[in-house]
Scaffold this motif. Structure first.
Motif, PDB file in Angstrom:
ATOM      1  N   THR A 208       0.868  -1.248  -0.026  1.00  0.00           N
ATOM      2  CA  THR A 208       0.030   0.083   0.064  1.00  0.00           C
ATOM      3  C   THR A 208       0.803   1.264  -0.002  1.00  0.00           C
ATOM      4  OG1 THR A 208      -0.125   0.064   2.305  1.00  0.00           O
ATOM      5  CG2 THR A 208      -1.887  -1.190   1.373  1.00  0.00           C
ATOM      6  N   GLY A 209       0.442   2.403  -0.641  1.00  0.00           N
ATOM      7  CA  GLY A 209       0.972   3.399  -0.750  1.00  0.00           C
ATOM      8  C   GLY A 209       1.541   3.759  -2.207  1.00  0.00           C
ATOM      9  N   ASP A 210       1.512   2.744  -3.069  1.00  0.00           N
ATOM     10  CA  ASP A 210       1.914   2.672  -4.341  1.00  0.00           C
ATOM     11  C   ASP A 210       0.551   3.063  -5.230  1.00  0.00           C
ATOM     12  OD1 ASP A 210       4.440   1.955  -3.803  1.00  0.00           O
ATOM     13  OD2 ASP A 210       3.790  -0.199  -4.006  1.00  0.00           O
ATOM     14  N   GLY A 211      -0.094   4.194  -4.596  1.00  0.00           N
ATOM     15  CA  GLY A 211      -1.410   4.657  -5.531  1.00  0.00           C
ATOM     16  C   GLY A 211      -2.593   4.111  -4.890  1.00  0.00           C
ATOM     17  N   PHE A 212      -2.434   3.200  -3.940  1.00  0.00           N
ATOM     18  CA  PHE A 212      -3.702   2.677  -3.334  1.00  0.00           C
ATOM     19  C   PHE A 212      -3.448   2.371  -1.882  1.00  0.00           C
ATOM     20  CE2 PHE A 212      -1.235  -0.705  -5.031  1.00  0.00           C
ATOM     21  CZ  PHE A 212      -1.066  -1.717  -3.859  1.00  0.00           C
ATOM     22  N   GLN A 213      -4.377   2.234  -1.154  1.00  0.00           N
ATOM     23  CA  GLN A 213      -4.380   2.219   0.452  1.00  0.00           C
ATOM     24  C   GLN A 213      -4.752   0.904   1.015  1.00  0.00           C
ATOM     25  OE1 GLN A 213      -2.854   4.479   2.111  1.00  0.00           O
ATOM     26  NE2 GLN A 213      -2.889   5.703   0.129  1.00  0.00           N
ATOM     27  N   ASP A 214      -5.196  -0.091  -0.017  1.00  0.00           N
ATOM     28  CA  ASP A 214      -5.825  -1.225   0.668  1.00  0.00           C
ATOM     29  C   ASP A 214      -5.538  -2.460  -0.169  1.00  0.00           C
ATOM     30  OD1 ASP A 214      -6.618  -2.943   2.797  1.00  0.00           O
ATOM     31  OD2 ASP A 214      -8.925  -2.485   2.219  1.00  0.00           O
ATOM     32  N   ILE A 215      -5.127  -3.845   0.246  1.00  0.00           N
ATOM     33  CA  ILE A 215      -5.426  -4.990  -0.515  1.00  0.00           C
ATOM     34  C   ILE A 215      -6.615  -5.732  -0.118  1.00  0.00           C
ATOM     35  CG2 ILE A 215      -3.885  -6.902  -1.075  1.00  0.00           C
ATOM     36  CD1 ILE A 215      -1.485  -5.597  -0.230  1.00  0.00           C
ATOM     37  N   ARG A 216      -7.379  -6.131  -1.134  1.00  0.00           N
ATOM     38  CA  ARG A 216      -8.589  -6.746  -0.726  1.00  0.00           C
ATOM     39  C   ARG A 216      -8.721  -8.047  -1.108  1.00  0.00           C
ATOM     40  NH1 ARG A 216     -12.303  -4.922   1.994  1.00  0.00           N
ATOM     41  NH2 ARG A 216     -13.914  -5.482   0.385  1.00  0.00           N
ATOM     42  N   ALA A 217      -7.995  -8.565  -2.233  1.00  0.00           N
ATOM     43  CA  ALA A 217      -8.120  -9.979  -2.390  1.00  0.00           C
ATOM     44  C   ALA A 217      -6.827 -10.324  -3.161  1.00  0.00           C
ATOM     45  CB  ALA A 217      -9.242 -10.381  -3.124  1.00  0.00           C
ATOM     46  N   VAL A 218      -6.475 -11.572  -3.375  1.00  0.00           N
ATOM     47  CA  VAL A 218      -5.302 -11.914  -3.979  1.00  0.00           C
ATOM     48  C   VAL A 218      -5.615 -13.389  -4.770  1.00  0.00           C
ATOM     49  CG1 VAL A 218      -2.792 -12.761  -4.106  1.00  0.00           C
ATOM     50  CG2 VAL A 218      -3.910 -11.054  -2.389  1.00  0.00           C
ATOM     51  N   LYS A 219      -5.184 -13.578  -5.925  1.00  0.00           N
ATOM     52  CA  LYS A 219      -5.304 -14.746  -6.759  1.00  0.00           C
ATOM     53  C   LYS A 219      -4.011 -15.072  -7.530  1.00  0.00           C
ATOM     54  CE  LYS A 219      -7.960 -16.795 -10.587  1.00  0.00           C
ATOM     55  NZ  LYS A 219      -9.101 -16.585 -11.595  1.00  0.00           N
ATOM     56  N   ASP A 262       0.146  -6.071 -15.877  1.00  0.00           N
ATOM     57  CA  ASP A 262      -1.313  -6.178 -16.555  1.00  0.00           C
ATOM     58  C   ASP A 262      -2.033  -5.258 -15.329  1.00  0.00           C
ATOM     59  OD1 ASP A 262      -3.094  -6.180 -18.390  1.00  0.00           O
ATOM     60  OD2 ASP A 262      -3.645  -8.278 -18.051  1.00  0.00           O
ATOM     61  N   GLY A 263      -3.222  -4.668 -16.037  1.00  0.00           N
ATOM     62  CA  GLY A 263      -4.071  -4.023 -15.266  1.00  0.00           C
ATOM     63  C   GLY A 263      -3.619  -2.327 -15.266  1.00  0.00           C
ATOM     64  N   PRO A 264      -4.472  -1.534 -14.599  1.00  0.00           N
ATOM     65  CA  PRO A 264      -4.508  -0.080 -14.408  1.00  0.00           C
ATOM     66  C   PRO A 264      -3.249   0.238 -13.506  1.00  0.00           C
ATOM     67  CG  PRO A 264      -6.551  -0.795 -13.184  1.00  0.00           C
ATOM     68  CD  PRO A 264      -6.008  -1.827 -13.941  1.00  0.00           C
ATOM     69  N   THR A 265      -2.699   1.213 -13.620  1.00  0.00           N
ATOM     70  CA  THR A 265      -1.684   1.432 -12.760  1.00  0.00           C
ATOM     71  C   THR A 265      -2.013   2.717 -11.753  1.00  0.00           C
ATOM     72  OG1 THR A 265      -0.772   3.200 -14.409  1.00  0.00           O
ATOM     73  CG2 THR A 265       0.020   1.026 -14.655  1.00  0.00           C
ATOM     74  N   LYS A 266      -3.082   3.203 -11.900  1.00  0.00           N
ATOM     75  CA  LYS A 266      -3.580   4.464 -11.097  1.00  0.00           C
ATOM     76  C   LYS A 266      -5.064   4.525 -11.140  1.00  0.00           C
ATOM     77  CE  LYS A 266      -2.832   8.101 -14.631  1.00  0.00           C
ATOM     78  NZ  LYS A 266      -2.265   9.411 -14.682  1.00  0.00           N
ATOM     79  N   PHE A 267      -5.721   5.163 -10.253  1.00  0.00           N
ATOM     80  CA  PHE A 267      -7.086   5.447 -10.230  1.00  0.00           C
ATOM     81  C   PHE A 267      -7.785   6.519 -11.055  1.00  0.00           C
ATOM     82  CE2 PHE A 267      -6.686   2.276  -6.693  1.00  0.00           C
ATOM     83  CZ  PHE A 267      -7.904   1.457  -6.581  1.00  0.00           C
ATOM     84  N   GLY A 268      -6.990   7.535 -10.899  1.00  0.00           N
ATOM     85  CA  GLY A 268      -7.378   8.653 -11.898  1.00  0.00           C
ATOM     86  C   GLY A 268      -8.763   9.166 -11.012  1.00  0.00           C
ATOM     87  N   THR A 269      -9.401  10.319 -11.969  1.00  0.00           N
ATOM     88  CA  THR A 269     -10.549  10.737 -11.264  1.00  0.00           C
ATOM     89  C   THR A 269     -11.653   9.862 -11.114  1.00  0.00           C
ATOM     90  OG1 THR A 269      -9.649  12.808 -12.501  1.00  0.00           O
ATOM     91  CG2 THR A 269     -12.071  12.981 -11.645  1.00  0.00           C
ATOM     92  N   ASP A 270     -12.329  10.306 -10.131  1.00  0.00           N
ATOM     93  CA  ASP A 270     -13.447   9.200  -9.704  1.00  0.00           C
ATOM     94  C   ASP A 270     -14.634   9.675 -10.557  1.00  0.00           C
ATOM     95  OD1 ASP A 270     -15.772   7.724  -8.745  1.00  0.00           O
ATOM     96  OD2 ASP A 270     -15.076   7.841  -6.713  1.00  0.00           O
TER      97      ASP A 270
END
Length: 406
Positions: A208-219, A262-270
């Motif tokens: 966390t801190g790399d553009g997000f604040q929580d880890i919700r699930a892992v696969k 893969d996947g987005p690297t940031k959340f951007g504007t809500d």
């Protein structure tokens, strides 16, 4: 012999010559021809032997170096061709155990929760500045269910297993957290075993801190990729759950560390938010015949700068302490608003993007400020059709303060 007949003497001489010729053999000329013929045969034999000595190392060297070139013709001629009827003897089947493989088997990195809690492990560093109290990272004994701050804790999330580094054996992925208040920092860490069976840290997948604040699930996928569901906020401390946004990001081991593939690297504007602006005018007058009351009229102008229509708007803390509703838009408000901080105290019809609306509230307030009088402030929020409030895109122009103390 002079008495012999001349005819008899002639016949005896012819017989002697014939016998001498047969017994004596070839003369000097024939001997010289025989010698020359033997010397030529010796020279040919020496030449052939020299060719064999020169060509054989070349052929052998080409074979050692896996030379794809066609071997010289002399090499084929000097090697005898085996008879087509000959075959090497067939070895008898072995009755013993097969010889062990020389390639070592990778250690099994499947680790249980109990095993990880009983071991001391080295953790990757926490985010700089986030862990001011200093969560330990060297030889850490992980804990569970602790409320102590700055203590490394093994989260309750389930472990995941998969071959992350392609060595043919599985590794273990677990979430480790460090509490620093009401919230916690988190790391997703991959663990493995060394050749001696000790638990070691392969590396950090993400934190966390790399553009997000929580880890919700892992696969973990069949190819060894790690899919992580992350969230931009941690709903706590009065923050509603519906504000949270989630994304799935994929990470892979590149031989030295994990990196996102893969996947987005940031959340951007809500896209669920809009930009409201609030302005206020007010009037405070005495009420005729009432020495203890004055009438306060506040007019709020709400402008929606977009990009989203606001289905509803909510005013928080709009009721002055000790005040009494006396007209205006109070009829559209909840007469008994709930006390929760994230619920609106007054919910009104909203403002479309690019438009403005005026809202008027009249109150009877004390004529004289009390000992704890303050300058009240008012704030407007965007609400959706489900009565859920949302933060503003900017937020710095959604609040106003009354310039007098009440």
């Amino acid at each position: 012999m002079s008495d012999l007949d001349p005819l008899l003497r002639e016949r005896l001489a012819a017989y002697r010559n014939d016998v001498v010729t047969r017994v004596t053999g070839p003369g000097p000329d024939q001997a010289r021809q025989l010698l020359r013929r033997r010397r030529r045969m010796t020279a040919v034999a020496v030449a052939v032997a020299a060719v064999v000595l020169v060509v054989a190392p070349v052929v052998a060297n080409a074979a050692l170096n896996d030379d794809d070139r066609t071997p010289p013709v002399p090499a084929e001629s000097v090697t005898p061709t085996p008879s087509s009827t000959w075959a090497p003897p067939t070895p008898s089947p072995s009755t013993g155990s097969p010889s062990p493989s020389t390639t070592p088997t990778a250690p099994d990195g499947r680790i249980s929760r109990a095993q990880l809690l009983s071991a001391r492990v080295d953790l990757p560093n926490w985010q700089p500045g986030e862990m001011e109290g200093g969560c330990a990272t060297a030889k850490v004994r992980l804990r569970t269910n602790t409320t102590t701050v700055y203590v490394s804790e093994l989260a309750e999330d389930p472990f995941r297993y998969g071959d992350l580094d392609g060595d043919g054996a599985v590794e273990t992925v677990a979430i480790v957290s460090c509490r620093y208040g009401e919230a916690s920092a988190k790391q997703l860490v991959a663990f493995d075993r060394d050749r001696d069976g000790r638990i070691v840290t392969l590396g950090r997948v993400v934190q966390t801190g790399d553009g997000f604040q929580d880890i919700r699930a892992v696969k973990i996928t069949s190819t060894g990729s790690v899919e992580v569901r992350v969230a931009d906020i941690v709903p706590c401390c009065g923050t509603p759950v519906h504000w949270r946004r989630e994304q799935v990001r994929t990470y892979e081991w590149n031989g030295e560390r994990f990196s996102q593939t893969d996947g987005p690297t940031k959340f951007g504007t809500d896209p669920r938010l809009t930009d409201l602006k609030l302005k206020m005018t007010y009037e405070l007058v005495d009420v005729p015949g009432a020495d203890t009351r004055r009438k306060l009229t506040t007019v709020f102008t709400v402008t929606n700068a977009g990009p989203l229509d606001a289905a509803q708007v909510a005013f928080h803390s709009i009721v002055i302490a000790g005040g009494e509703r006396a007209g205006g838009d109070w009829s559209r408000c909840d007469p008994d608003p709930p006390p929760q901080a994230d619920e609106p105290s007054c919910l009104l019809p909203g403002v479309p993007a690019g438009e403005s609306r005026r809202y008027t509230f009249v109150q009877l307030v004390p004529a004289k400020p009390g000992p704890y009088a303050t300058q009240p402030s008012f704030r407007v929020f965007h609400c959706d059709a489900q009565d859920r409030s949302w933060p503003d895109l900017k937020g710095d122009d959604t609040a106003v303060r009354l310039p007098i103390a009440l």
